[in-house]
Write an enzyme that holds these catalytic residues in place. Sequence first.
Site, PDB file in Angstrom:
ATOM      1  N   ASP A 115      -2.690  19.988   9.953  1.00  0.00           N
ATOM      2  CA  ASP A 115      -1.421  20.470   9.411  1.00  0.00           C
ATOM      3  C   ASP A 115      -1.538  21.905   8.928  1.00  0.00           C
ATOM      4  O   ASP A 115      -2.594  22.366   8.587  1.00  0.00           O
ATOM      5  CB  ASP A 115      -0.984  19.620   8.217  1.00  0.00           C
ATOM      6  CG  ASP A 115      -0.463  18.271   8.665  1.00  0.00           C
ATOM      7  OD1 ASP A 115      -0.832  17.277   8.050  1.00  0.00           O
ATOM      8  OD2 ASP A 115       0.301  18.249   9.649  1.00  0.00           O
ATOM      9  N   ARG A 144      -4.212  10.589   3.559  1.00  0.00           N
ATOM     10  CA  ARG A 144      -3.118  11.524   3.776  1.00  0.00           C
ATOM     11  C   ARG A 144      -2.088  11.451   2.657  1.00  0.00           C
ATOM     12  O   ARG A 144      -1.447  12.434   2.318  1.00  0.00           O
ATOM     13  CB  ARG A 144      -2.468  11.228   5.131  1.00  0.00           C
ATOM     14  CG  ARG A 144      -1.938  12.460   5.794  1.00  0.00           C
ATOM     15  CD  ARG A 144      -1.079  12.119   6.986  1.00  0.00           C
ATOM     16  NE  ARG A 144       0.240  12.698   6.771  1.00  0.00           N
ATOM     17  CZ  ARG A 144       0.588  13.927   7.093  1.00  0.00           C
ATOM     18  NH1 ARG A 144      -0.268  14.717   7.671  1.00  0.00           N
ATOM     19  NH2 ARG A 144       1.791  14.368   6.834  1.00  0.00           N
ATOM     20  N   LYS A 148       0.837  -1.208   0.000  1.00  0.00           N
ATOM     21  CA  LYS A 148       0.000   0.000   0.000  1.00  0.00           C
ATOM     22  C   LYS A 148       0.867   1.252   0.000  1.00  0.00           C
ATOM     23  O   LYS A 148       0.645   2.171  -0.791  1.00  0.00           O
ATOM     24  CB  LYS A 148      -0.894   0.019   1.245  1.00  0.00           C
ATOM     25  CG  LYS A 148      -1.579   1.355   1.481  1.00  0.00           C
ATOM     26  CD  LYS A 148      -2.332   1.384   2.786  1.00  0.00           C
ATOM     27  CE  LYS A 148      -1.526   1.857   3.967  1.00  0.00           C
ATOM     28  NZ  LYS A 148      -1.235   3.311   3.986  1.00  0.00           N
TER      29      LYS A 148
HETATM   30  C1  UD1 Z   1       4.846   6.898   5.765  1.00  0.00           C
HETATM   31  C2  UD1 Z   1       3.873   5.752   5.787  1.00  0.00           C
HETATM   32  C3  UD1 Z   1       3.522   5.366   7.213  1.00  0.00           C
HETATM   33  C4  UD1 Z   1       4.783   5.081   7.997  1.00  0.00           C
HETATM   34  C5  UD1 Z   1       5.750   6.271   7.901  1.00  0.00           C
HETATM   35  C6  UD1 Z   1       7.080   6.012   8.587  1.00  0.00           C
HETATM   36  C7  UD1 Z   1       2.607   6.042   3.745  1.00  0.00           C
HETATM   37  C8  UD1 Z   1       1.295   6.331   3.134  1.00  0.00           C
HETATM   38  N1  UD1 Z   1       2.666   6.138   5.090  1.00  0.00           N
HETATM   39  O1  UD1 Z   1       4.188   8.033   6.325  1.00  0.00           O
HETATM   40  O2  UD1 Z   1       2.688   4.201   7.173  1.00  0.00           O
HETATM   41  O3  UD1 Z   1       4.444   4.859   9.346  1.00  0.00           O
HETATM   42  O4  UD1 Z   1       6.003   6.559   6.512  1.00  0.00           O
HETATM   43  O5  UD1 Z   1       7.669   4.863   8.092  1.00  0.00           O
HETATM   44  O6  UD1 Z   1       3.563   5.713   3.083  1.00  0.00           O
HETATM   45  N2  UD1 Z   1       7.448  14.827   9.607  1.00  0.00           N
HETATM   46  C9  UD1 Z   1       7.656  16.157   9.845  1.00  0.00           C
HETATM   47  N3  UD1 Z   1       7.687  17.031   8.790  1.00  0.00           N
HETATM   48  C10 UD1 Z   1       7.535  16.637   7.492  1.00  0.00           C
HETATM   49  C11 UD1 Z   1       7.312  15.262   7.243  1.00  0.00           C
HETATM   50  C12 UD1 Z   1       7.281  14.379   8.333  1.00  0.00           C
HETATM   51  O7  UD1 Z   1       7.823  16.561  10.994  1.00  0.00           O
HETATM   52  O8  UD1 Z   1       7.580  17.480   6.585  1.00  0.00           O
HETATM   53  C13 UD1 Z   1       7.413  13.886  10.749  1.00  0.00           C
HETATM   54  C14 UD1 Z   1       6.037  13.232  10.910  1.00  0.00           C
HETATM   55  O9  UD1 Z   1       5.159  14.015  11.636  1.00  0.00           O
HETATM   56  C15 UD1 Z   1       6.416  11.957  11.629  1.00  0.00           C
HETATM   57  C16 UD1 Z   1       7.772  11.599  11.044  1.00  0.00           C
HETATM   58  O10 UD1 Z   1       8.292  12.819  10.497  1.00  0.00           O
HETATM   59  O11 UD1 Z   1       6.550  12.170  12.998  1.00  0.00           O
HETATM   60  C17 UD1 Z   1       7.743  10.516   9.989  1.00  0.00           C
HETATM   61  O12 UD1 Z   1       6.983  10.938   8.903  1.00  0.00           O
HETATM   62  P1  UD1 Z   1       7.184  10.394   7.414  1.00  0.00           P
HETATM   63  O13 UD1 Z   1       8.388   9.521   7.340  1.00  0.00           O
HETATM   64  O14 UD1 Z   1       7.079  11.556   6.498  1.00  0.00           O
HETATM   65  O15 UD1 Z   1       5.913   9.459   7.273  1.00  0.00           O
HETATM   66  P2  UD1 Z   1       4.795   9.500   6.150  1.00  0.00           P
HETATM   67  O16 UD1 Z   1       5.418   9.632   4.802  1.00  0.00           O
HETATM   68  O17 UD1 Z   1       3.736  10.466   6.548  1.00  0.00           O
END
Ligand code: UD1
Length: 418
Positions: free
Chosen positions: A112, A88, A16
């Site tokens: 956000d 999301r 997914k």
């Molecule tokens: C993706 C996955 C999710 C998984 C996560 C970490 C998808 C659809 N979802 O989520 O299932 O748990 O990776 O492996 O692929 N953050 C910031 N600023 C940003 C971006 C992220 O602070 O600009 C923080 C987030 O709030 C979070 C952390 O970084 O605490 C990890 O986020 P990220 O790796 O971006 O996860 P997703 O891509 O949202």
Amino acid sequence: MGGARLTGEVRVTGAKNSVLKLMAASLLAEGTTVLHEVPDILDVEYMSELLRRLGCEVVRDGATRSVAIAVPEVPSHKADYDLVRKLRASINVLGPLLARCGQADVALPGGDNIGSRGLDMHVAGLERLGATVRSEHGFLIATRDDRLHGATVWLDFPSVGATENLLMAGVLAKGTTVIDNAAREPEIVDICSMLIAMGAQIDGVGTSTLEIEGVESLSPAEHTTVPDRLVAGTWAVAATMTRGDLTVRNARPDHLEIALDKLVSAGALVDELDDGFRVRCHDRPRAVDVVTLPYPGFPTDLQPQFIALNSIARGAAMVTENLFEARFRFVNEMVRLGADVRTDGHHAMVRGKESLSGAPVEAADIRAGAGLVLAGLVAEGVTTVYEPHHVDRGYEGFIDDLVRLGADVSRISVNQLS
Ligand code: UD1
């Protein structure tokens, strides 16, 4: 109904967390991109609907598990809130739409805002590549005057979503883009392979420094989605918890190294096969400590399943969540099942008990839902998991598979409950 031992074979489909991004990446080229091993899950339906609203034609062939996406010469560039709030991962159309159309209007996912935790790295990175990003009427609006230009972006944290958006923007930018401290998840490697098949030039795939030489245009491609390591991992935990014997096909044990090693520490026998792995467990598992980290660390998306495992294990274990603290909300539901779990900040102390006791509980997200179903499999009596649509977002045919493997589980409508 708790008590069954899971035995038999189960096949995992494409991931997914990869396929949603591959679908977004199709926007980068006019013409028809074909994706294989696309899971039949709710999130794929939402992403298909989003692409249709952007002007694409999306056709699923159920027999071959493929999806064909016909992308027009000029896609529209607006992703509305009604879909974004359900998915999301809609934020992943930001990079490709900006690169392709010069503008992307994506509704802000709840909670956000520009600069807030959640999207700040996406926004700062795109700005480095020459985009102007503003927030207006609940939308994140990204524009560019000319073609995006290459730049070096240092991510504060190896964010999966930010790495993907910057990759998709960088492949069509003028010059060289370097993403430093990039995420290294297998899903990132998968999107890089697809982009390379489309004509992109990317070096350092699978490392934390990605170097992208922008090209003028990309062509549609045909690509097979990487197997879902999180679904495979969920089955591995299920086999261990139920003292069962499961063969998981179309799985990549090399993408689950730490998680499978933890199950071995818990007492399971894990055998690697050509196309997957087999997990057996004969005794009550032992509790195992877990610390979630970006890949290749232990995945946060398997954290609830391991809390479920620890809650019926021998001994006590500490589970540390470093990515999403809100994931511990699920602990309250585990306590309803009789689990002994205490949280303090981002740590959860789990003291294993001989048995859990079935109760009504509510799934707050996909992985919490999976964790609760696993707990229900070993709890005495009946566990009712409310809001199962969360599980449907990520697990194809979960109930059917569980029944086939020996569990006593069924889907009931709310009317049947009252
Ligand atoms: C993706 C996955 C999710 C998984 C996560 C970490 C998808 C659809 N979802 O989520 O299932 O748990 O990776 O492996 O692929 N953050 C910031 N600023 C940003 C971006 C992220 O602070 O600009 C923080 C987030 O709030 C979070 C952390 O970084 O605490 C990890 O986020 P990220 O790796 O971006 O996860 P997703 O891509 O949202």
